[in-house]
Scaffold this active site. Structure first.
Site, PDB file in Angstrom:
ATOM      1  N   GLU A 267       0.790  -1.196   0.133  1.00  0.00           N
ATOM      2  CA  GLU A 267      -0.162  -0.079   0.290  1.00  0.00           C
ATOM      3  C   GLU A 267       0.889   1.268   0.084  1.00  0.00           C
ATOM      4  O   GLU A 267       1.854   1.422   0.809  1.00  0.00           O
ATOM      5  CB  GLU A 267      -0.766   0.101   1.178  1.00  0.00           C
ATOM      6  CG  GLU A 267      -1.958  -0.864   1.326  1.00  0.00           C
ATOM      7  CD  GLU A 267      -2.805  -0.581   2.727  1.00  0.00           C
ATOM      8  OE1 GLU A 267      -2.985   0.522   3.188  1.00  0.00           O
ATOM      9  OE2 GLU A 267      -3.435  -1.461   3.122  1.00  0.00           O
ATOM     10  N   GLU A 321     -13.720   5.356  -0.687  1.00  0.00           N
ATOM     11  CA  GLU A 321     -14.739   4.437   0.109  1.00  0.00           C
ATOM     12  C   GLU A 321     -15.383   5.245   1.101  1.00  0.00           C
ATOM     13  O   GLU A 321     -14.842   5.916   1.958  1.00  0.00           O
ATOM     14  CB  GLU A 321     -13.748   3.476   0.597  1.00  0.00           C
ATOM     15  CG  GLU A 321     -12.972   2.654  -0.430  1.00  0.00           C
ATOM     16  CD  GLU A 321     -12.256   1.520   0.312  1.00  0.00           C
ATOM     17  OE1 GLU A 321     -12.622   0.598   0.779  1.00  0.00           O
ATOM     18  OE2 GLU A 321     -10.968   1.820   0.098  1.00  0.00           O
ATOM     19  N   LYS A 324     -15.574   4.281   5.238  1.00  0.00           N
ATOM     20  CA  LYS A 324     -14.271   4.235   6.093  1.00  0.00           C
ATOM     21  C   LYS A 324     -14.541   4.935   7.178  1.00  0.00           C
ATOM     22  O   LYS A 324     -14.761   6.284   7.129  1.00  0.00           O
ATOM     23  CB  LYS A 324     -13.232   4.246   5.147  1.00  0.00           C
ATOM     24  CG  LYS A 324     -12.872   3.294   4.120  1.00  0.00           C
ATOM     25  CD  LYS A 324     -11.439   3.289   3.540  1.00  0.00           C
ATOM     26  CE  LYS A 324     -10.505   2.713   4.643  1.00  0.00           C
ATOM     27  NZ  LYS A 324      -9.074   2.638   4.220  1.00  0.00           N
ATOM     28  N   GLU A 330      -9.326   9.402   5.241  1.00  0.00           N
ATOM     29  CA  GLU A 330      -9.325   7.944   4.980  1.00  0.00           C
ATOM     30  C   GLU A 330     -10.519   7.473   3.935  1.00  0.00           C
ATOM     31  O   GLU A 330     -10.380   6.500   3.394  1.00  0.00           O
ATOM     32  CB  GLU A 330      -9.982   7.218   6.306  1.00  0.00           C
ATOM     33  CG  GLU A 330      -9.170   7.061   7.338  1.00  0.00           C
ATOM     34  CD  GLU A 330      -7.663   6.242   6.938  1.00  0.00           C
ATOM     35  OE1 GLU A 330      -8.136   5.074   6.451  1.00  0.00           O
ATOM     36  OE2 GLU A 330      -6.729   6.332   7.286  1.00  0.00           O
TER      37      GLU A 330
END
Length: 384
Positions: A267, A321, A324, A330
């Protein structure tokens, strides 16, 4: 006649739009993290079209989503699938580990290319001692299952680490693991050496910049031209923080007596939006960071310590997203919005179908529209 033609054009446009594509942006050779903590993402079959149009051939999941793996059947996309942290203790049981592999991996081979299973994510950075102590036994058990099924040369086993497992990270040549983790690191490193599996790290220069923007040069973390930092021990120059982090991990592994393990980035990324106290989280910085990452991947660059080993990177993440938890950043690491539009332009080109061409709903819609067109046209002829 003119009125009918206008109606016909409008309806035909509706048909076209129902299967239209959203133009996006392109590059090759990069892996992508496909997270799904959201309630507005496109279906896996549509994502498969998007990724193939982007020439992205490596995808990392955080689970082993059966719908995703089926959607990518015969696509030549390689997958990393994951065992969630909550399932790691069960994987120490050979029966349960075998059941997991037979349920989540075996049915998809060889149509879907699964090349790695990650057992847990950032386990060693947590404070769950039971989970931590179960990590390596679980990895060994899953590997033994793969051996028994004749899959160990096709699918390797690893786990992804936060860089907080390092006690020292600069200079890179002085990288070491935290002393209190050594009892777990020793068998883990031995496992990687014996199975020839990669050591995976989640590395985010953004965190270092956000924590101390007055001391960490933005150019250094964004891969922009800068004087760099010199490792006083090796005299190697680092013009970006990510390479220094990779080499710090290599040094920590070497300090344990191993030079036969490859470090890969599972990541890395940069948020395009954050809360008021999240310095640097902007579309501009995110675009610069990720476009420079893609450029260096295409150039097959290695780090100063491993110049002949091209960096291996999975960018985080494919989509924003919306579910999250945590700070705003985030929810804003995606290269794309859920509708397939790019969050920022980094020069990639692809498309996301608005509706699955194979879906029953799409076929029904087309039949209804064309049926109406035929009736309308017939009525027009009878009236003429």
């Amino acid at each position: 006649m003119a009125k009918f033609l206008l109606q016909f054009r409008a309806l035909f446009l509706l048909v076209l739009l129902s299967g239209s594509v959203v133009r996006t942006t392109i590059s090759v050779g990069v892996g992508i993290n496909y997270g799904q903590i959201a309630n507005n993402l496109p279906s896996p079959s549509r994502v498969a079209v998007l990724l193939q149009s982007l020439s992205i051939s490596r995808v990392k999941l955080y689970d082993a989503d059966q719908n995703v793996l089926r959607a990518f059947s015969n696509s030549n996309v390689e997958f990393i699938v994951g065992v969630g942290n909550e399932h790691v203790p069960n994987m120490t049981d050979p029966t349960k580990a075998q059941a997991w592999v037979k349920q989540h991996v075996l049915p998809h081979l060889p149509q879907t290319k699964i090349t790695c299973i990650t057992v847990g994510n950032e386990v060693l950075s947590g404070n769950d001692t039971q989970l931590i102590s179960n990590l390596v036994p679980a990895m060994k058990t899953i590997y033994d299952v793969l051996v028994s099924l004749g899959l160990n040369n096709q699918v390797n086993v690893s786990t992804a680490h936060s860089l907080t497992i390092l006690a020292n990270s600069f200079p890179p040549s002085s990288g070491t693991f935290k002393q209190d983790l050594m009892q777990y690191m020793e068998p883990l490193i031995e496992f990687h050496s014996q199975t020839k599996s990669p050591f995976l790290i989640n590395a985010y220069p953004y965190f270092a910049y956000k924590s101390n923007p007055s001391e960490v040069p933005l150019d250094y973390v964004l891969f922009r031209p800068n004087q760099g930092l010199v490792d006083p021990i090796t005299n190697l120059n680092y013009d970006n923080m990510l390479y220094a982090q990779i080499d710090a991990a290599y040094s920590a592994i070497k300090a344990m007596g191993h030079t036969d393990i490859e470090v890969k980035i599972s990541e890395t990324g940069w948020p395009s939006k954050g809360d008021s106290d999240e310095v640097g989280a902007t579309p501009e910085n995110a675009g610069i960071y990720n476009s420079n990452i893609l450029r260096r991947i295409e150039e097959k660059q290695g780090t100063p310590m491993k110049p002949s080993v091209p960096i291996d990177v999975f960018v985080f993440a494919l989509f924003n997203e919306d579910l999250k938890p945590g700070p705003a950043s985030e929810r804003n690491y995606g290269l794309f919005y859920p509708d397939g539009n790019p969050v920022y332009d980094i020069g990639l080109h692809g498309y996301l179908p608005r509706m699955s061409y194979s879906s029953a709903a799409y076929k029904t819609q087309v039949v209804h529209i064309f049926g109406f067109l035929i009736i309308s046209f017939t009525t027009f002829l009878l009236q003429a």
